[in-house]
Structures are given as C-alpha cells and as structure tokens.
Write a protein that holds these residues in place. Structure first.
Motif, PDB file in Angstrom:
ATOM      1  N   LEU A 137       1.035   4.414   9.441  1.00  0.00           N
ATOM      2  CA  LEU A 137       0.262   4.330   8.253  1.00  0.00           C
ATOM      3  C   LEU A 137       0.020   2.262   8.538  1.00  0.00           C
ATOM      4  O   LEU A 137      -0.778   2.113   7.875  1.00  0.00           O
ATOM      5  CB  LEU A 137       1.043   3.764   6.949  1.00  0.00           C
ATOM      6  CG  LEU A 137       1.653   5.349   6.689  1.00  0.00           C
ATOM      7  CD1 LEU A 137       2.118   5.381   4.860  1.00  0.00           C
ATOM      8  CD2 LEU A 137       0.137   6.096   6.288  1.00  0.00           C
ATOM      9  N   ALA A 138       0.676   1.923   9.374  1.00  0.00           N
ATOM     10  CA  ALA A 138       0.434  -0.020   9.628  1.00  0.00           C
ATOM     11  C   ALA A 138      -0.910   0.047  10.310  1.00  0.00           C
ATOM     12  O   ALA A 138      -1.364  -0.689  10.334  1.00  0.00           O
ATOM     13  CB  ALA A 138       1.162  -0.648  10.224  1.00  0.00           C
ATOM     14  N   ASP A 139      -1.002   1.453  11.649  1.00  0.00           N
ATOM     15  CA  ASP A 139      -1.141   1.658  12.522  1.00  0.00           C
ATOM     16  C   ASP A 139      -2.983   1.137  11.283  1.00  0.00           C
ATOM     17  O   ASP A 139      -4.032   0.995  11.854  1.00  0.00           O
ATOM     18  CB  ASP A 139      -1.592   2.830  13.714  1.00  0.00           C
ATOM     19  CG  ASP A 139      -0.630   2.555  14.106  1.00  0.00           C
ATOM     20  OD1 ASP A 139      -0.324   1.508  14.714  1.00  0.00           O
ATOM     21  OD2 ASP A 139      -0.122   3.944  15.202  1.00  0.00           O
ATOM     22  N   ASP A 189       1.047  -1.128   0.171  1.00  0.00           N
ATOM     23  CA  ASP A 189       0.155  -0.002   0.080  1.00  0.00           C
ATOM     24  C   ASP A 189       1.320   0.743  -0.098  1.00  0.00           C
ATOM     25  O   ASP A 189       0.785   2.258  -0.830  1.00  0.00           O
ATOM     26  CB  ASP A 189      -0.796   0.311   0.862  1.00  0.00           C
ATOM     27  CG  ASP A 189      -2.055  -1.316   1.380  1.00  0.00           C
ATOM     28  OD1 ASP A 189      -2.802  -1.194   0.113  1.00  0.00           O
ATOM     29  OD2 ASP A 189      -1.915  -1.339   2.404  1.00  0.00           O
ATOM     30  N   ALA A 190       1.801   1.694   0.490  1.00  0.00           N
ATOM     31  CA  ALA A 190       2.646   2.600   1.560  1.00  0.00           C
ATOM     32  C   ALA A 190       4.178   2.329   1.212  1.00  0.00           C
ATOM     33  O   ALA A 190       4.494   1.104   1.498  1.00  0.00           O
ATOM     34  CB  ALA A 190       2.731   3.204   2.273  1.00  0.00           C
ATOM     35  N   GLU A 246      -0.539  -2.168   4.181  1.00  0.00           N
ATOM     36  CA  GLU A 246       0.438  -2.818   3.996  1.00  0.00           C
ATOM     37  C   GLU A 246       1.603  -2.137   3.708  1.00  0.00           C
ATOM     38  O   GLU A 246       1.609  -1.098   2.949  1.00  0.00           O
ATOM     39  CB  GLU A 246       0.231  -4.202   3.078  1.00  0.00           C
ATOM     40  CG  GLU A 246       1.626  -4.400   2.761  1.00  0.00           C
ATOM     41  CD  GLU A 246       1.793  -5.908   1.737  1.00  0.00           C
ATOM     42  OE1 GLU A 246       2.183  -5.936   1.590  1.00  0.00           O
ATOM     43  OE2 GLU A 246       0.367  -5.636   0.731  1.00  0.00           O
ATOM     44  N   VAL A 247       2.805  -2.502   4.661  1.00  0.00           N
ATOM     45  CA  VAL A 247       4.158  -0.729   4.289  1.00  0.00           C
ATOM     46  C   VAL A 247       5.209  -2.352   3.971  1.00  0.00           C
ATOM     47  O   VAL A 247       5.115  -2.365   5.001  1.00  0.00           O
ATOM     48  CB  VAL A 247       3.883  -0.433   6.168  1.00  0.00           C
ATOM     49  CG1 VAL A 247       5.097   1.154   5.364  1.00  0.00           C
ATOM     50  CG2 VAL A 247       3.176   0.683   6.005  1.00  0.00           C
ATOM     51  N   LEU A 248       5.917  -1.190   3.274  1.00  0.00           N
ATOM     52  CA  LEU A 248       7.275  -1.748   2.674  1.00  0.00           C
ATOM     53  C   LEU A 248       8.659  -0.885   2.617  1.00  0.00           C
ATOM     54  O   LEU A 248       8.381   0.601   2.113  1.00  0.00           O
ATOM     55  CB  LEU A 248       7.400  -1.962   1.292  1.00  0.00           C
ATOM     56  CG  LEU A 248       8.687  -2.753   1.457  1.00  0.00           C
ATOM     57  CD1 LEU A 248       9.457  -4.059   1.905  1.00  0.00           C
ATOM     58  CD2 LEU A 248       8.982  -2.897  -0.382  1.00  0.00           C
TER      59      LEU A 248
END
Length: 544
Positions: free
Chosen positions: A37-39, A20-21, A43-45
């Motif tokens: 953003l994870a909160d 997602d980000a 889905e964060v990388l």
C-alpha cells in the motif's frame, strides 16, 4: 470467542488520527500488505498489539548467551521462492539467504536416513539405497515439478480463482496433464508415496514434509503439501536468513519506514468501527480512535476479526454460523537447546542436514496423526528438528549448535504444565536414542508451550501455527469459511490479511499481498463503485 458489548455502528470522530489504511497486526503478512500500500502512495499506519514486530518471524537469545534462536519459524522454502517476497527486493534492506549442506534428512527408526540435497544426483543416490530405481523415480518426480513450479507458485500466491497461473498451467500441461495435476492436489501422501517409489525413503520424505501441516498421511490433500515442500527443497533448498528469522522482519520494517509507513507498538485493537456496512477505522484498548480513509486490513485470525473485532451484529448471520465450524490446526510444543557441541548423531548422514525428521516411519506417522485426531498426546512424538548452526553458523559460537525441535499436540486452549513437561522429556528421549550423548551437551534450554507461543504472538491461538487447518474442507474458496476465497469481507473496505485467508499458513506473504491488492482495486477511482457492488452482491449471494 465472544464479542464485546460495545456497539458496532459508531463512526470515528473527525478529530481522530487518520491514515489511508490501518493495518491491524505487524506480522509478516501485515507488513507485506503495508509495504504494498505504501508503494502505491498510501499513508499507512500499522497497529501492533505487542512491543515488537514480526509475529511468528522473530529471533532472540533465549537459551544461553551467544546462542541465537528463531522463536517460531526458521526455514523458508516458500518465503525464498515466493513471488510476493521476491518482488519487495528485501535484499536491499539486509536480508540475505544461506543453505545447510543438506536440505532435509528423514531418520527412520532402524537408523537409515533418506536425504534431500540441492544436488539432484546426491538426492537420487540417497533414495537408490532404499530400492533400485528409486533414484530415477525421484528424478522423474522432480522433472514433473519443474514443469509446473513457476505457475504453481504464481497460482498459490494469488487470490482465488487463480486465473493467470491457472491459464499458464493449462497451456503447459494441456487438458490431460492438468487433470493429472488436479488429482495430485487431492491424493493422500501415503498413496502418492506408494505410486512414486518402491522403497521407504521417498515416501518417508514426502510424508514427513506433509506433517508440517496438521494433516495425516491418509488425508485428502496431504500429498500436495509433501510434494511441494520436498520438491522446493530439491529446487531451492530450505533457506534461512543469515543472522536469523528476525532479518525478514527487520527488512520489511526498514522498507516500510523508508516509504513513510508507521508502526505503533503496544496498540491492541479491540474493535473495528463500522457504519452503513463499511469499515471506518478502529479502536484500541484504552479508547484510542483511528480513522481509516480508505481501508482496514487485519492480520489476525478470522474468528478474532469477525467475532471479536467486528462483532456478530455487523455480519451476515450465515457467516457467523459458518465460523462456528472453523477448525484450528493443532497446538504446538517447541523446545530450543544450546549445545556445547554438534548433535552426536549415530547416523552421520544426518549431521549436515538443516532440518531433520525423526521418531517415525510412515506407519509411525499414521499412528502419531491418529493420536492427535483422537485428542491424545502421542506417546511416541514425531519431531521436526532444526540444526540452526549447521544452516547458519552465526547462530552459535564455533563448534557448538543452536538446536530446536517442535512437535504437534491436539488443539486445546489450555494445557497443564505437567503434561508439557512430560512431553519435553519424551522429545529428549527421541533425540537421545538417535544421538547418544545429546543430553550431556545441553547448556541451555527454552520451552515454549502453546500458551507461550500465543503470548508472544496472539495470532497463534492455542499454539496453532497455520491460522486454521490445512484440510481440504478449509482451503481455497472454503477458507476461512465457505465464500469467495478472497480477502474481501462482507464489511466493505475491510480485508482479511492473515494466514486464515487463502492460501493459508507459511511465510510467503500471499495473504497480506492479496489483501493489499484487493484494497487497491476497491479504491480505484473509476472502478471502485463497480468493484464494491460486485463483491457486495457476491457476499450477499453466499451468506444470505
């Protein structure tokens, strides 16, 4: 910086790995953004160019076995007081704070010292020795701070314009008080010290704090930095994490991992991929492609993001022109020492302070800043010194000291080794004069010049620590260039999340948090189109 020749308008192939980000950079701001953003369920990388997270918030043993050094930043009044970091509950992930017995001591050339202690009476007594009544004057200045500290910190750590904090400040201060506060935000620190105190101690404390930035004592806006850091020292101290600065990074990484976020190391992003004015993903060195379904957030300096990763062809020409006037803050030279015993200060008032300022009185600070402004290496360096074992004994074996000092240099992309070696000698001369026998205690030394700092953290370009000057002409809606004062960029779904964005340098997490909030606001199903339209129109108005 120059832009690679690779076209900027290519989209990411559908087979590329996606999230997602995509967050570019695992400095503390990038990690804060990723956590928020994870909160929200994204889905964060995180793609990090180096082999370790944290950017300028890291620790290691670099001087001698058993001696822990904070490689970049060390004391965190803004981090401790930051609503952003407080909201992440990092104590659940191993972050615990401690304070030195005294917060800060400014040692004057004549041997006297002005000391801030978290006990107000102790600080007042120190200043009273410089001039009758200065103790009460400090109490009055601190009372002024206490009236506004909550909404001030809220205002500092929110996007511009700071509506909620600003309304609360106006409610508390009313019109007259708000106007006086506005004046304090722009007054030079020399003028502020003259207005608040009669003796030398108070002005020296304020000015020394202001020179944590690249501003001179006579420069507009320097007063607010001195006031902010000094008053935070009185209110909460200048805390350090137990076990070193690395504990902040470790807590942010553990929290992110618990929420499913991922960090890929050794993944240097060399291009933000765009199409139809929108960020679609990134490319890493070696040709790896990564799709961003919702947003790309960049914890890198503004010139690197816009000129290198995006490229001028994908930006409004006016923005590219403005970036030509972007000003870095000064270069930095940092030295860590392992000492076999505590620093043998002649003035023992200094021995219990976590941070020590020495090498100059107020006029000396002006001379020092003047040399930097002329592009000269100051003959008499002003030193910011950290007694880490005083603040946190776990930094070194019992009865010893893990010491560091840094000093500012003129900003230069390249420094000759002999210039730095000579300046390290001058730094040690200043310490030896204030603490005879200092040199005889050295059992290990680690020198980090501007290039070394940048090699360890590519965001510290030329050894500049603040992501750009703290001068008033590059703050608020002028940071990093004249614009909205927000993390949004002219490229839709691309956000600036580094210290180059408002509110600037310091380990408080605000640029990362602001970028995450902007990405979430843009993505909301019912408001995303309106948000993008408004922001896009605003950018067109600014940069046309």
């Amino acid at each position: 910086m120059t832009s690679p020749a690779t076209p900027t308008g290519s989209t990411v192939p559908t087979g590329a790995e996606s999230a997602d980000a995509i967050v570019v950079g695992a400095g503390h701001n990038g990690l804060v953004a990723a956590n928020l953003l994870a909160d929200a369920g994204w889905e964060v990388l995180v793609l990090e160019a180096t082999e370790s997270p944290g950017g300028a918030v890291r620790s290691a043993q670099v001087t001698a076995p058993g001696y822990l050094s904070d490689l970049y930043s060390s004391f965190y009044p803004l981090g401790y007081a930051s609503p952003v970091l407080a909201g992440l509950d990092l104590d659940r992930y191993g972050l615990h704070w401690t304070n030195s017995p005294d917060v800060l001591a400014h040692l004057l050339p004549d041997g006297r010292a002005a000391v801030i202690n978290r006990d107000l009476d102790t600080t007042a007594a120190s200043l009273e020795k410089f001039a009758p009544g200065d103790g009460d004057r400090w109490r009055h200045a601190y009372a002024d701070w206490r009236e506004v500290s909550g909404p001030m910190l809220e205002t500092i750590t929110r996007p511009f314009p700071p509506v909620r904090g600003g309304v609360e400040l106006l409610r508390r201060l009313r019109v007259g008080g708000a106007l006086r506060l506005a004046r304090r935000l722009v007054v030079p620190v020399r003028k502020l010290g003259d207005e608040l105190f009669e003796g030398e101690g108070g002005p020296a404390l304020l000015a020394g704090c202001a020179l944590h930035t690249d501003l001179s004592p006579e420069e507009a806006g320097s007063g607010v930095y001195g006031w902010l850091l000094a008053m935070l020292g009185q209110e909460v101290g200048w805390p350090v994490p137990v076990g070193g600065a690395q504990k902040i990074t470790d807590a942010l990484v553990a929290r992110l991992t618990e929420r499913g976020g991922r960090i890929l190391y050794g993944a240097r992003v060399d291009r933000v991929l765009t199409a139809r004015g929108r960020a679609m993903g990134v490319r890493t060195a070696g040709g790896g492609l990564w799709r961003a379904r919702r947003a790309v957030l960049a914890d890198v300096p503004a010139p690197a993001l816009f000129l290198d990763l995006v490229g001028p062809d994908a930006l409004p020409p006016r923005l590219v022109e403005d970036l030509a006037h972007f000003k870095w803050d000064g270069s930095t030279l940092k030295v860590d020492w392992a000492l076999s015993a505590p620093v043998p200060w002649t003035n023992r008032e200094v021995a219990t302070a976590g941070t020590v300022h020495l090498g100059a009185d107020l006029n000396g600070l002006t001379s020092y800043a003047g040399a930097l402004a002329r592009g000269e290496v100051p003959r008499d360096p002003f030193l910011l010194v950290g007694q880490m074992s005083v603040a946190d004994p776990s930094h070194s074996p019992p009865g010893t000291e893990s010491l560091w000092s840094y000093t500012h240099l003129p900003f230069r992309p390249n420094w000759r080794a002999e210039d730095l070696t000579g300046h390290v000698e001058r730094m040690e001369e200043v310490l030896e004069a204030a603490a005879p026998g200092f040199r005889s205690l050295i059992v290990g030394r680690h020198v980090a010049g501007p290039a070394d700092l940048e090699n360890g953290d590519p965001s510290l370009v030329g050894g500049a620590l603040g992501g750009g000057t703290a001068a008033a002409y590059q703050q608020l809606f002028l940071r990093p260039v004249p614009g909205l004062g927000r993390p949004d960029t002219p490229v839709d779904r691309l956000y600036l999340a580094s210290a180059s964005a408002h509110p600037g340098g310091g380990v408080h997490g605000a640029p990362g948090a602001n970028a995450a909030r902007a990405a979430l606001a843009r993505d909301r199903a019912l408001t995303g189109g309106l948000y993008a339209g408004v922001i896009g129109a605003a950018h067109r108005a600014v940069y046309r």
